[in-house]
Design a protein around this motif. Structure first.
Motif, short mmCIF file in Angstrom:
data_model
loop_
_atom_site.label_atom_id
_atom_site.label_comp_id
_atom_site.label_asym_id
_atom_site.label_seq_id
_atom_site.Cartn_x
_atom_site.Cartn_y
_atom_site.Cartn_z
N ASN A 77 12.58 8.84 -8.03
CA ASN A 77 12.68 7.64 -7.20
C ASN A 77 14.10 7.46 -6.66
O ASN A 77 14.30 7.01 -5.53
CB ASN A 77 12.26 6.42 -7.99
N LEU A 78 15.07 7.83 -7.48
CA LEU A 78 16.46 7.75 -7.05
C LEU A 78 16.76 8.81 -5.99
O LEU A 78 17.55 8.57 -5.07
CB LEU A 78 17.40 7.93 -8.24
N ASP A 79 16.14 9.97 -6.11
CA ASP A 79 16.39 11.05 -5.15
C ASP A 79 15.99 10.63 -3.73
O ASP A 79 16.71 10.90 -2.76
CB ASP A 79 15.63 12.31 -5.55
N THR A 80 14.85 9.95 -3.62
CA THR A 80 14.44 9.47 -2.30
C THR A 80 15.41 8.43 -1.78
O THR A 80 15.80 8.46 -0.60
CB THR A 80 13.02 8.87 -2.35
N ALA A 81 15.81 7.50 -2.66
CA ALA A 81 16.77 6.48 -2.24
C ALA A 81 18.06 7.13 -1.74
O ALA A 81 18.59 6.75 -0.69
CB ALA A 81 17.07 5.54 -3.41
N ALA A 82 18.55 8.11 -2.48
CA ALA A 82 19.79 8.79 -2.09
C ALA A 82 19.64 9.49 -0.74
O ALA A 82 20.58 9.52 0.07
CB ALA A 82 20.20 9.79 -3.16
N SER A 83 18.45 10.04 -0.49
CA SER A 83 18.23 10.73 0.79
C SER A 83 18.27 9.78 1.97
O SER A 83 18.47 10.19 3.11
CB SER A 83 16.88 11.46 0.76
N LEU A 84 18.10 8.48 1.68
CA LEU A 84 18.15 7.45 2.72
C LEU A 84 19.52 6.79 2.81
O LEU A 84 19.71 5.85 3.57
CB LEU A 84 17.08 6.39 2.46
N GLY A 85 20.46 7.30 2.02
CA GLY A 85 21.82 6.77 2.07
C GLY A 85 22.10 5.65 1.10
O GLY A 85 23.17 5.03 1.15
N GLY A 93 0.82 -1.21 0.00
CA GLY A 93 0.00 0.00 0.00
C GLY A 93 0.85 1.26 0.00
O GLY A 93 0.37 2.35 0.30
N GLN A 94 2.11 1.11 -0.35
CA GLN A 94 3.06 2.23 -0.41
C GLN A 94 3.55 2.35 -1.85
O GLN A 94 3.41 1.43 -2.65
CB GLN A 94 4.24 1.98 0.52
N ILE A 95 4.14 3.51 -2.17
CA ILE A 95 4.52 3.73 -3.55
C ILE A 95 5.75 4.63 -3.62
O ILE A 95 5.90 5.54 -2.79
CB ILE A 95 3.33 4.35 -4.34
N LYS A 96 6.64 4.36 -4.55
CA LYS A 96 7.75 5.27 -4.80
C LYS A 96 7.20 6.56 -5.41
O LYS A 96 6.26 6.49 -6.20
CB LYS A 96 8.75 4.64 -5.78
N PRO A 97 7.75 7.71 -5.11
CA PRO A 97 8.97 7.94 -4.32
C PRO A 97 8.75 8.18 -2.82
O PRO A 97 9.60 8.77 -2.17
CB PRO A 97 9.54 9.19 -4.98
N GLN A 98 7.63 7.73 -2.27
CA GLN A 98 7.43 7.88 -0.82
C GLN A 98 8.50 7.07 -0.07
O GLN A 98 8.76 5.91 -0.41
CB GLN A 98 6.04 7.39 -0.41
N PRO A 99 9.13 7.64 0.93
CA PRO A 99 10.21 6.94 1.62
C PRO A 99 9.76 5.67 2.33
O PRO A 99 10.57 4.76 2.55
CB PRO A 99 10.75 7.97 2.61
N GLU A 100 8.47 5.58 2.67
CA GLU A 100 8.00 4.42 3.44
C GLU A 100 8.25 3.10 2.74
O GLU A 100 8.59 2.09 3.37
CB GLU A 100 6.49 4.57 3.75
N ILE A 101 8.09 3.07 1.42
CA ILE A 101 8.26 1.79 0.72
C ILE A 101 9.74 1.37 0.70
O ILE A 101 10.06 0.18 0.75
CB ILE A 101 7.68 1.87 -0.72
N TYR A 102 10.64 2.33 0.69
CA TYR A 102 12.07 2.02 0.76
C TYR A 102 12.40 1.44 2.14
O TYR A 102 13.13 0.45 2.24
CB TYR A 102 12.91 3.27 0.53
N HIS A 103 11.84 2.07 3.18
CA HIS A 103 12.06 1.56 4.53
C HIS A 103 11.52 0.13 4.66
O HIS A 103 12.14 -0.71 5.32
CB HIS A 103 11.37 2.46 5.55
N SER A 104 10.38 -0.14 4.02
CA SER A 104 9.80 -1.48 4.09
C SER A 104 10.75 -2.52 3.52
O SER A 104 10.94 -3.60 4.10
CB SER A 104 8.47 -1.53 3.33
N LEU A 105 11.38 -2.21 2.39
CA LEU A 105 12.32 -3.15 1.79
C LEU A 105 13.56 -3.32 2.65
O LEU A 105 14.00 -4.44 2.93
CB LEU A 105 12.73 -2.67 0.39
N LEU A 106 14.11 -2.20 3.10
CA LEU A 106 15.34 -2.26 3.91
C LEU A 106 15.12 -3.06 5.18
O LEU A 106 15.97 -3.88 5.57
CB LEU A 106 15.80 -0.84 4.24
#
Length: 207
Positions: free
Chosen positions: A177-185, A145-158
């Motif tokens: 989508n890459l910008d959000t990923a980069a913001s998370l390191g 129920g999450q979607i890129k580029p929302q950071p929540e979906i990246y956190h879910s995978l990590l």
């Protein structure tokens, strides 16, 4: 110092659409040979509408999204239904997809999927994603129920797969989508083509 060692990357995360499969909705829509005004109206009501991205989140039943598309252009209900019912035809596996993922695994990388994908298209196009069996894990947006580029979906995978952001590289064809990923390191690579991706990976000394 070897850059691979310096970056210490052990994980490659793939987007799916326009990276491992073609998502050619324009060519698909052109195949119906609608008059131009009809074609443009149907495109605006479906693929180009906010509801199309919302469908990737999977928060509603599939039929509910269809009805939203129809409400966007009720005069073209017949055409919208026809396009929606056959929408899986706009997705096709890319020939290099399986060899690419296998090459990453041969280089001892863990491999994962992080993709915006609707429930409806996922079950209609599973046969176009043979590369999934070579992945260590996956998250498709409709599943969370999450979607890129929302950071929540990246956190879910990590979090689900205990991935260290600093040791991961994410490939996607959309810069936001890459910008959000980069913001998370997470390290990032803008996917333009398979050949360019190989070149970029080699420049990073990851291949």
């Amino acid at each position: 110092m070897n850059e691979r060692r310096e970056l210490n990357i052990d994980t490659i995360i793939f987007d799916v659409g326009n990276v491992l499969v073609d998502f050619d909705w324009k060519g698909y829509l052109d195949g119906f040979e609608f008059p131009r005004p009809v074609r443009d109206a149907v495109a605006a009501a479906t693929f180009l509408s906010p509801q199309w991205d919302e469908m990737d989140q999977g928060l509603l039943a599939d039929d509910a999204y269809l009805m939203r598309f129809i409400r966007n252009a009720p005069s073209y209900e017949r055409e919208i239904r026809q396009v929606y019912e056959n929408a899986a035809d706009c997705i096709h596996a890319r020939d290099y997809a399986v060899p690419f993922v296998r090459k990453c695994r041969e280089q001892r990388y863990r491999t994962y999927i992080l993709s915006n994908y609707s429930r409806y298209l996922f079950y209609e196009t599973e046969h176009q994603m043979p590369f999934r069996k070579y992945m260590d894990g996956e998250i498709f947006s409709f599943q969370t129920g999450q979607i890129k580029p929302q950071p929540e979906i990246y956190h879910s995978l990590l979090e689900k797969y205990s991935i260290s952001p600093k040791r991961a590289l994410f490939m996607d064809d959309r810069q936001e989508n890459l910008d959000t990923a980069a913001s998370l390191g997470i390290h990032t690579l803008l996917f333009v083509s398979y050949e360019k991706a190989l070149e970029d990976l080699q420049k990073m000394h990851l291949f």
